[in-house]
Design an enzyme around this catalytic site. Structure first.
Site, short mmCIF file in Angstrom:
data_model
loop_
_atom_site.label_atom_id
_atom_site.label_comp_id
_atom_site.label_asym_id
_atom_site.label_seq_id
_atom_site.Cartn_x
_atom_site.Cartn_y
_atom_site.Cartn_z
N GLU A 11 0.83 -1.22 0.00
CA GLU A 11 0.00 0.00 0.00
C GLU A 11 0.86 1.26 0.00
O GLU A 11 0.49 2.27 0.60
CB GLU A 11 -0.96 0.03 1.20
CG GLU A 11 -1.85 -1.18 1.35
CD GLU A 11 -2.86 -1.35 0.22
OE1 GLU A 11 -3.10 -0.38 -0.51
OE2 GLU A 11 -3.39 -2.46 0.07
N GLY A 12 1.97 1.22 -0.70
CA GLY A 12 2.90 2.36 -0.72
C GLY A 12 3.95 2.16 0.36
O GLY A 12 3.62 2.16 1.55
#
Lengths: 581, 581
Positions: free
Chosen positions: A435-436
């Protein structure tokens, strides 16, 4: 392993004595009160302790596998998911417009904490489904919503997010998957995606993938990416979903941890899908999913730390080694040894400080969604935006470090699989990456979030901390804590000002250290509020004051070192030539 | 994975420009000079790169197994070990009295660095054998030495250390294994030991276990523990070793990492053994093994960090993502991004600073062993004793953190097994735990080592740093580095004084933070010396100056935070009641 003990008494303390839950709900016109909230959390905690915790260790050993081209999850997972859906847990915080219960987000977040503490691999199934629901609800046409949303919300079906390709991770501008119009309003989606959590499973029901791909007329780069809904099973025209779409699991990723979670390589071979939102605007729709996901990922770090803490405390009580400090007794429980206490306190100070900060942020999200006043909604929304990278990266970094500390309490046994501590470490590690990555989160904080409202959002947040600290100083027992946090806040303010308008070398060099400062000060703020609220001689209040002191005395000093490192500038980072590495 | 590149040019720089190798050897009357040293390191590096590195990844996947009650190591391990022994590598630093080459310990330590960088599981076989040889050489009777020592030194046989029991790890006072005299000078050893590295294998030859057990008349506690030599195969009276001893592998431990290494549960069932050293004095004999082992374990952290660094740099060059700082070019190698450079520099600053400090410590060990002057030997011995816990714990903590950072550079790919980065993390983790956990090392530093010579040993060491810093300040390019280290040294001195005579709560609360301060200042000292030596415009010298600056600007500030945390005292750690955890 020891049984999992849901932290209900801490939730109660936070809701009733720190976060003013009933007032907050009243302001939003919500009917949920403290009693209902605690009843939900208790029931949710029971599910985690009784259903998810017992299948976690075996899930790691067995892992998900591919049998005849389809994913087979480990023993107990499919049954647990059916229980989960039938218990209504998928609908908890979903909008009543789509069959949800509409309970406040704070309950969802803390439920996620308990799921992560007991079974991270499992928690990803409903977590990603919620993300998919939000993207569909916010961006899809009414026709699509009518078909796809309710079965996802009620847990009959699950969702997956298909973004990453082998050459396009952080930088989605490079992605290559294609979508061609089929003429009937649908599209043929083709490409290979990697790292697709919950891409397939054996829970029954449909699996709805949200896939990023390029239309034929797409401009290059991130402005040419569209979002498509691509289900495993297509409508058969008779009300059923029995037609197998042309998509398949190419392989399961072999990972460091979360072995029970089927992380898929997915092949889409002219798979039928429908456009979600506007053409070429897929990234915006995707970020609807990603923002809620990022808060959830932060909570994964918190949850694992809390689960690992419980096991480590139990072990430290039972394990007999060495002599008491005065030499008179031995062997004693290792919890008597100062260094073991230090390790446990580091974990606990993060878990309880983070839990409070997560709760506060979740209440802001509830305000952003349902406060009657538009200005209040906007302000709350900006605060959530500011804190999202902090929660995602700060909590997962502390979460991983906490899992490592808790493992260390076990000595050699911590390295042995059956004790379960090394699984916490391996599972926690992913949350710093997906997620990043946490580096990307830090750049988001420094590069985008500090400039929100021309800098007024961060200033307003820091002012709010300052005013709470002033109030806490009035409480004699909390004064020491508040003073320490105040000093750290001052350093954070100075660095924040110094980063304003700095060049990309300076912000890039500072970002990760700055995010950690920000996390520490924000947790310190919560510790000051908790210390100020813990005024009685009860065991809970005494413990809060003791852990607050530990946090400010032994962990918060890191802020000074981080500020000094940032102040040294970017030269030390840019000086070495690329080919001299 | 990329090929492994032995850091020969860095060894050359350290030996010839920083550590004064030829002079040091001359002072000891040793014949080894720079050219010979580098030739040995080059050849050793080639073995690591060509033989050990290629079997490391598969060794992790397959792991060691038990087949018909005996250990089967992964593909290639047995052949690699025979190559290793035939190449004479087991004899490198062993005494010529027992068939060794008697080369300086610094070469052994750096060879161990390269082995750890390429195959930690493999490196434990010769590492533990060396420990066993040292204990036997120092404590066993001449009769025992005549039989057992040479085949261990020349690599025909291997050694294992059998200390830990399930209820007795750090606290050996609790151990229960028994030894009963058989009347013929031998003993019958009975008990179960856990965590026994290299307890069995399929390399051929004998396996000589050194087992801690209690004699029938043993006093309780650590003063009743004796050391026994218990071989897998007993002499058959005809010059062979063909009689199977009554010992067996109960199980292989299922571990987080070092899967190729057979970590055994060993059962001794009236197994025949011989006393090594005096009755009830086994702990002293055991510590002969442990001290050399602890330096080796520290080097494992360093080696893994160095191996992980090489992979991360190669990936950061190849991976294209995002745009250049000015926005003009893209996608660019991620090594251009400041945060990626920061991660790489953190790893490198530890690896090169640690490598220098390890080399300096190894030269002290050579002085302690063979300096003609007894006072010099004693002084060097005390310095090695002081630095042993620093190298063991400091380097393995930084080593693990470095492996995690290097993994982070890979983003999602870092979490996938085939890239090998997560194996570095899992393998590195054990080094913080075994041979005395890092918490125990820190207590050793604070509790025992600071009081050596009434405190004069540590003071002398810090004075030596101070005088080197004064010299470095005279070099314009090194002055900034030396000044920063000088400030950190001052903080370390203050804390050192404050711990003198402090109670056990205070030392226990401070120990881990203090050890980290000590490690940072010691590495900073080496960076100042390296910066002072790096006076030319060569790429190597320019890089040294740049990394030195990174270390003092971005990593050394931690020292202030640690000093502040320690100064806050132990109250924050002792305040919470045991049952309130």
């Amino acid at each position: 392993m020891q049984a999992y003990l849901p932290p209900i008494e801490d939730y109660r303390f936070l809701l009733s004595e720190v976060l003013g839950f009933d007032d907050a709900m009243g302001e939003l016109g919500q009917e949920t009160d403290l009693d209902l909230a605690l009843a939900v959390l208790e029931e949710a905690g029971r599910f985690c302790a009784d259903v998810l915790h017992p299948i976690n260790r075996e899930g790691d050993e067995q892992g998900s596998r591919i049998v005849d081209g389809e994913v087979r999850t480990p023993p107990g997972f499919a049954a647990a998911y059916r229980d989960f859906a039938e218990g209504g847990w998928t609908t908890l915080s979903a909008s009543p417009d789509h069959g949800g219960q509409g309970l406040p987000f704070i309950l969802q977040l803390w439920f996620d904490e308990m799921m992560s503490a007991t079974n991270l691999s499992f928690g990803l199934f409903p977590g990603l489904t919620r993300g998919a629901c939000e993207a569909i609800a916010a961006h899809a046409s009414d026709d699509l919503k009518a078909i796809w949303l309710e079965p996802l919300v009620n847990g009959q079906w699950t969702g997956a997010m298909a973004l990453t390709e082998s050459g396009a991770g952080t930088d989605l501008a490079l992605l290559k998957a294609k979508a061609a119009p089929k003429g009937d309003g649908a599209y043929a989606v083709t490409g290979t995606k990697i790292f697709i959590s919950s891409g397939d499973h054996d829970f029954g029901g449909n699996i709805v993938h949200l896939v990023l791909a390029r239309l034929p007329d797409a401009p290059p780069g991130v402005k040419g990416i569209s979002l498509f809904l691509v289900p495993k099973f297509l409508p058969d025209g008779e009300g059923g979903f029995t037609v197998r779409n042309t998509m398949s699991v190419g392989a399961l990723e072999k990972k460091m941890g979360i072995h029970a979670q089927p992380t898929c390589v997915m092949n889409y071979d002219e798979a039928t899908g429908w456009l979600v939102g506007e053409p070429h605007r897929g990234l915006a729709a995707m970020f609807t999913m990603m923002n809620a996901e990022r808060l959830m990922v932060g909570i994964q770090g918190l949850g694992i730390a809390g689960g690992a803490y419980q096991q480590a405390v139990a072990y430290a009580r039972e394990r007999l080694q060495g002599r008491s400090a005065d030499g008179a007794r031995g062997p004693v429980s290792i919890i008597e040894h100062a260094d073991v206490r230090r390790m446990l306190l580091q974990v606990r100070a993060f878990v309880e400080g983070g839990r409070a900060l997560a709760g506060w942020t979740a209440l802001q999200l509830d305000r952003a969604r349902s406060h009657p006043d538009a200005a209040e909604r906007a302000q709350a929304d900006a605060l959530v935006a500011l804190l999202t990278p902090v929660v995602k990266a700060g909590f997962t970094d502390f979460g991983f470090e906490s899992a490592v500390q808790a493992q260390q309490v076990f000595g050699g046994h911590g390295y042995i699989r059956e004790w379960g501590m090394e699984q916490f470490v391996r599972d926690a590690r992913i949350a710093q990456i997906y997620e990043g990555t946490n580096g990307v989160q830090a750049m988001d904080l420094v590069g985008r979030k500090l400039t929100l409202g021309g800098g007024s959002v961060v200033t307003g947040f820091l002012d709010r901390i300052e005013s709470d600290l002033a109030a806490a100083q009035a409480q004699p027992d909390a004064a020491h804590v508040a003073q320490r946090v105040q000093s750290a806040l001052q350093r954070l303010r100075e660095v924040t000002v110094s980063l304003h308008g700095a060049d990309i070398h300076a912000t890039g060099s500072a970002a990760v250290d700055y995010l950690r400062m920000f996390t520490l000060v924000s947790m310190g703020w919560m510790w000051a509020r908790m210390a100020a609220a813990a005024t009685t001689g009860s065991e809970q209040h005494s413990a809060k004051r003791a852990v607050a002191r530990f946090f400010v005395d032994r962990m918060l000093p890191q802020v000074d070192a981080l500020a000094t490192a940032i102040a040294a500038g970017s030269e030390a980072i840019t000086a070495l030539a690329d080919d001299a590495f």
